[in-house]
Structures are given as structure tokens and as C-alpha cells.
Design an enzyme around this catalytic site. Structure first.
Site, PDB file in Angstrom:
ATOM      1  N   ARG A 394       0.836  -1.206   0.000  1.00  0.00           N
ATOM      2  CA  ARG A 394       0.000   0.000   0.000  1.00  0.00           C
ATOM      3  C   ARG A 394       0.867   1.250   0.000  1.00  0.00           C
ATOM      4  O   ARG A 394       0.592   2.211  -0.708  1.00  0.00           O
ATOM      5  CB  ARG A 394      -0.955   0.024   1.196  1.00  0.00           C
ATOM      6  N   CYS A 395       1.926   1.249   0.809  1.00  0.00           N
ATOM      7  CA  CYS A 395       2.831   2.400   0.846  1.00  0.00           C
ATOM      8  C   CYS A 395       3.458   2.679  -0.516  1.00  0.00           C
ATOM      9  O   CYS A 395       3.722   3.828  -0.863  1.00  0.00           O
ATOM     10  CB  CYS A 395       3.943   2.169   1.862  1.00  0.00           C
ATOM     11  N   MET A 396       3.711   1.622  -1.282  1.00  0.00           N
ATOM     12  CA  MET A 396       4.421   1.761  -2.554  1.00  0.00           C
ATOM     13  C   MET A 396       3.509   2.122  -3.725  1.00  0.00           C
ATOM     14  O   MET A 396       3.963   2.118  -4.875  1.00  0.00           O
ATOM     15  CB  MET A 396       5.144   0.452  -2.889  1.00  0.00           C
TER      16      MET A 396
END
Length: 405
Positions: A394-396
Site C-alpha cells: 500500500r505504501c508503494m
């Protein structure tokens, strides 16, 4: 699929996503600058790129259009005057004290092709690349440091610099100097890359606004509710400004503010819970107890209304989403050591690409097995090197377009 920016959920079929393929900026990491550049370790670039390519290929194999930061910024900076303006702003934000160095940097960057310049801005300009002498005491003191402009090793976490919410974009004032200039790229993409943000795209927050807010704290729970973490990196003043803008100009009716611990382990809201299906969430076990939330709505007079909520996460989500029950899937299950280990490697940080279908790191096998047993389809990617940056799938990723639910 609706055209342009369209993101009214965390789980709708993902159609388009913005990534940054990890690059030479990682090579600028050394133990001396770890803390300042927000890393704990150095990823091995060759393997990290292979892992990131597998992430992108997996998304494409599931009918997701993948666009990249470098490509979209290049489109935005084709006009020479726009490019000059961008470079001046970039240099002014790079903590350089000598006017001679600033002028030399601007000339150096303008002499490159657009793509070379964008890649250089991200990877950092070394002092050895410029033939210029600084007359600044600050530069003299830092003369042993090899860079005039710091690299941007965190850029591959494209969730944070901005967020596509509804039919608009929030361009963030990042909380640390190490990440501040990442959002400058997004600002120019928004202004000048029509393939990214067509005319008529709303702007919910801008790079130049005063208070920090980061995209890992922004979760689109439904077409009426946005959740935001009041965290280590997102301020109450930033949340209030964002809420006023989006509630005034969109179909969203409510902002839920989650007051989470202000520490690295709980850096953003999406490190402690993410949505994986209509009624399923992955969670950090430590947020199961009573939570403090604040609700922001608009009154009939157009002024903000605030309400305080204290309850268990399960009850909050049931009530707010109108569900008879929700399933909270613990990172690491009931094994305390697995929970700590997999939380450290972002076991709760899943990317939903459709209802009940998520991308995760393969190393988080305990959590992945639990998701599978709960009926969630788990698509894994290798992460021995990507995970060293302390961020998951999700962060990426910055979802640009999803199907409406």
C-alpha cells in the site's frame, strides 16, 4: 471505468496506479545519513528493482495500468519555462546557502534532457559534479558531505506525497525535510500533466500549504467517509484544512480522525489497519482496544462540526460503514512474536486491487495464511530488499482510478 481521477474506496477494482521504480537515489544511503533520510538499512538496488518490477508486472497482469513518477514528471516539464520554474523551486528547497552554487545547479540541470534532469533531481546532485566554489560558512561546515542536493530514497513510497481522493488530488506538505521535495514533483504533475490530472480535477490540499499531512494517513472508507490518522506525521491543522476543502467541494460527508500513537511503529494509519474487503480489515493487534476518534462534518451553515467518539475499532467500523459485522484480521494472528516480526515488515500494509483481492509481501506468511483462510485472495511479491524501507505494497502505490462500488 470513469476517466481521470476516480477513487471512492480502498477496495474497488484498481484500474490505474502511480508508482516509482526504485532507482539510484538508494545508492546515496550510508549509515551517516540513515536517520536523516528515514531509513534503517540499505536496500540492494539491483534486487530491489527486480522486486519492484515484479510488483508492477503483477498489477499489469491484473489489468491495472501502471504509470511512473519519472514519466509523468517528464510530461509535465516539457515546456522550457515550466522546467526553469520547477528547477528554481527545487534548488530553493534544497538547503543550499551559496548563490554561486544555486546558479551553477540551475545551469547544470537545465543543460540536461528532461528525463535526465528528473532522474538527477531524484538521485541527488553530488558536489563532484559541479565546478563551483561556495562562499558559505554552512557549506564549509558540511564540506565532507558528498551532495549539494540530497537524494530522495523514500520516493518509492508513492502513497505519501499525495493522495487521489474522490475526483481530486491532495498534494501534501510532508512532515520531514528529507521528503519535502518529493511532493514538488506531484505538484507539477498535477498542474501540467493532463494525462495524470485532466482539466477539472479538484485540488484538496497543496504542496505550499503550511501544515503537514501525509498520504499513508488517508484511507477512503466509502464514497461518503474519509479516514485520516492524526499521527507522527499528519497534524491536526493539516487535517482540518483538508476536511474543510473536501467537505465543501465533494460528495464526501464525513472525515473520521483516528488519534494514533505518535511513534515510528505507528508511523501512518495504514501501518496499523487497511481495508481488504467490504467487511474485512487487517490490523495491528495493539489498536484493538478503545480508540479515540474525532468526527468532522459540515453543518447547514457551512461551518465544521466536531464530535468525539471513543469505542472499539470493530464497533466504530460497523457503525460508520453500516455493516452487521466486521472481521478484524490480526497481523501475525495470536502469535506475539509473529505479530511483531510481520508488523515490522508491514504485514498490515496490504494493497487491495479488488474486493477481497490483495497484494502483500510474501515474507509475511503467517498473516497471508490468515487472510487466505478468511477467504481473501492473496497475491504475493518478493520483498527481501523493498521491505528495508519500512513500507508495504500500500505504501508503494498511489491509486489513481478505481471502479465505484
Amino acid at each position: 471505468m470513469k476517466p481521470g481521477i476516480n477513487n471512492y474506496s480502498e477496495i474497488g477494482k484498481l484500474n490505474k496506479v502511480l508508482l516509482h521504480r526504485i532507482g539510484n537515489e538508494i545508492e546515496g544511503l550510508v549509515p551517516d545519513n540513515f536517520e536523516r533520510l528515514l531509513f534503517d538499512d540499505i536496500p540492494y538496488l539491483k534486487v530491489a528493482q527486480q522486486e519492484h518490477d515484479k510488483f508492477a508486472d503483477l498489477l499489469r497482469a491484473n489489468d491495472v495500468e501502471v504509470i511512473y513518477y519519472v514519466d509523468e514528471t517528464v510530461k509535465a516539464l516539457k515546456d522550457r519555462k515550466v522546467r526553469q520554474e520547477f528547477i528554481r523551486k527545487f534548488v530553493s528547497e534544497s538547503d543550499i546557502h551559496s548563490e554561486a552554487v544555486k546558479e551553477a545547479l540551475e545551469e547544470y540541470l537545465m543543460g540536461m534532457t528532461v528525463k535526465e534532469m528528473v532522474e538527477k533531481v531524484i538521485s541527488g546532485v553530488k558536489k563532484s559534479e559541479l565546478d563551483v566554489k561556495s562562499n558559505s560558512l554552512a557549506d564549509y561546515i558540511s564540506s565532507g558531505y558528498p551532495y549539494y542536493t540530497d537524494p530522495m530514497p523514500n520516493l518509492y513510497f508513492t502513497r505519501d506525497q499525495g493522495a487521489c481522493v474522490g475526483n481530486g488530488v491532495s498534494i501534501h506538505h510532508m512532515s520531514t525535510m528529507a521528503r519535502r521535495r518529493e511532493a514538488l514533483l506531484l505538484q507539477y504533475m498535477f498542474k501540467y500533466s493532463k494525462s495524470f490530472a485532466p482539466d477539472g480535477t479538484n485540488l484538496w490540499y497543496d504542496y505550499d500549504q503550511a501544515y503537514s499531512i501525509e498520504g499513508g494517513d488517508v484511507l477512503v472508507l466509502s464514497d461518503e467517509i474519509v479516514a485520516i490518522g492524526l499521527s507522527q506525521r499528519t497534524t491536526v491543522a493539516g487535517i482540518e484544512q483538508f476536511a474543510k476543502n473536501i467537505l465543501d467541494e465533494s460528495t464526501f460527508q464525513k472525515i473520521l480522525v483516528f488519534d494514533i500513537p505518535k511513534c515510528r511503529a505507528f508511523m501512518h494509519l495504514d501501518t496499523v489497519f487497511t481495508m481488504v474487503d467490504f467487511d474485512k480489515f487487517t490490523i495491528h493487534p495493539e489498536i484493538e482496544g478503545p480508540l479515540q476518534l474525532f468526527e468532522i462534518t459540515l453543518g447547514k451553515d457551512g461551518n465544521a462540526r466536531f464530535n468525539s467518539i471513543q469505542d472499539e475499532l470493530e464497533n466504530i467500523l460497523k457503525i460508520e460503514l453500516g455493516l452487521p459485522a466486521v472481521d478484524l484480521i490480526r497481523c501475525g494472528g495470536n502469535d506475539a512474536q509473529a505479530a511483531q516480526r510481520e508488523q515490522w515488515n508491514d504485514g498490515s500494509n496490504t494493497l487491495a486491487i479488488a474486493p477481497g483481492t490483495v497484494v502483500t509481501y510474501e515474507r509475511n506468511y503467517v498473516t497471508n495464511d490468515l487472510l487466505d483462510k478468511k477467504g481473501v485472495k492473496v497475491l504475493t511479491i518478493p520483498s527481501s530488499e523493498l521491505s528495508r524501507g519500512r513500507g508495504g505494497p500500500r505504501c508503494m502505490s498511489c491509486p489513481v482510478n478505481r471502479d465505484d462500488l
